[in-house]
Design an enzyme around this catalytic site. Structure first.
Site, PDB file in Angstrom:
ATOM      1  N   GLU A   1      37.563 -25.744  22.834  1.00 44.24           N
ATOM      2  CA  GLU A   1      36.384 -26.606  22.791  1.00 44.24           C
ATOM      3  C   GLU A   1      36.481 -27.705  23.845  1.00 44.24           C
ATOM      4  O   GLU A   1      35.477 -28.054  24.481  1.00 44.24           O
ATOM      5  CB  GLU A   1      36.244 -27.216  21.400  1.00 44.24           C
TER       6      GLU A   1
ATOM      7  N   GLU B   1      38.971 -20.368  14.348  1.00 44.42           N
ATOM      8  CA  GLU B   1      38.738 -21.185  13.161  1.00 44.42           C
ATOM      9  C   GLU B   1      38.354 -20.375  11.914  1.00 44.42           C
ATOM     10  O   GLU B   1      38.849 -20.673  10.814  1.00 44.42           O
ATOM     11  CB  GLU B   1      37.656 -22.243  13.451  1.00 44.42           C
TER      12      GLU B   1
END
Length: 260
Positions: A111, A131
């Site tokens: 990210e 995730e």
């Protein structure tokens, strides 16, 4: 908030931020987010700093994301005002940021890389947003940025499965800007920075600003007609550099940029 896990240096207009937990694959602790916020604040406010490079210490990882042993899953772990890693929601930064990715780049590390303007990656780099494998969601910008940068159909597979993405696949998907041999990464990034620093500061900043702003416009026509209304556009048009560039070209000499 100072942190021994975030190192910074500045040279020849290039500001370098190093994530410094190589023994933990440079995974991010809560204190590192705050230190990154301060580092990016410094970069944004110092006119002498023209381009930022963020990298990971060691040769194993750029960043393995959040250190889950130090984060609370109830949402109580604080993040800086500019979002994850002090960059994910920093929408007003007009100077370029380059991620130099040298190995593992997953979860929050990915990210962070996606938040940068360019990603220069080693052929050994590995990306991913795993995730969902641990019951989490890439809410630090990963879901939205990967869809925008790679396209919906290409992004959904890695997003929903959490699988790894090789550097070669990342380049094909479009979120990797340049793919280089592992032992050439530092030189490739340095060369790219030198090319950017050689350009007129205001022109570089306005180019980034217009590119990011234009993506939010509903049509190409809106972007083209609306760009002249941007305050930065008028500042550039009235600048000394906007006159110096053509003049230096006509006189066959190197331009002397003033940044104003």
């Amino acid at each position: 908030m100072a942190s021994k896990f975030i190192l910074t240096s500045a040279e020849d207009g290039v500001f370098t931020i190093t994530l410094n937990r190589p023994e933990k694959l440079n995974a991010l602790l809560p204190e590192m987010h705050m230190a990154l916020e301060e580092a990016f604040d410094r970069f944004a406010s110092d006119d002498a700093l023209r381009v930022c490079v963020i990298k990971g210490a060691g040769d194993r990882a750029f960043c393995a994301g959040s250190d889950l042993t130090a984060f609370k899953t109830d949402g109580s772990t604080p993040y800086p005002k500019s979002g994850y890693a002090g960059l994910a929601q920093r929408y007003d930064l007009t100077k370029p940021v380059i991620a130099a990715v040298n190995g593992i780049c997953v979860g929050g590390g990915f990210e962070l890389a996606l938040s940068c303007d360019m990603v220069v990656a080693s052929e050994k780099a590995v990306f991913g947003l795993p995730e969902p494998k641990v019951g989490l969601i890439a809410i630090g910008g990963g879901v939205h940025r990967l869809v925008r940068q790679a396209g919906l159909k290409r992004a959904m597979g890695p997003l929903l499965t959490g699988r790894a993405i090789s550097a070669q696949e990342g380049f094909a998907m479009g979120f990797v800007s340049e793919l280089v041999p592992a032992d050439c990464l530092d030189d490739a990034v340095a060369g790219l920075c030198a090319q950017i620093v050689a350009n007129a500061p205001l022109a570089v900043e306005l180019t980034k600003e217009l590119a990011m702003w234009g993506l939010d416009q509903p049509t190409l026509a809106d972007a083209l007609t609306g760009q002249v209304e941007r305050p930065a556009f008028h500042r550039w048009m009235a600048s000394e550099d906007a006159r110096e560039g053509p003049k230096a070209f006509a006189e066959k000499r190197k331009a002397e940029w003033k940044g104003r």
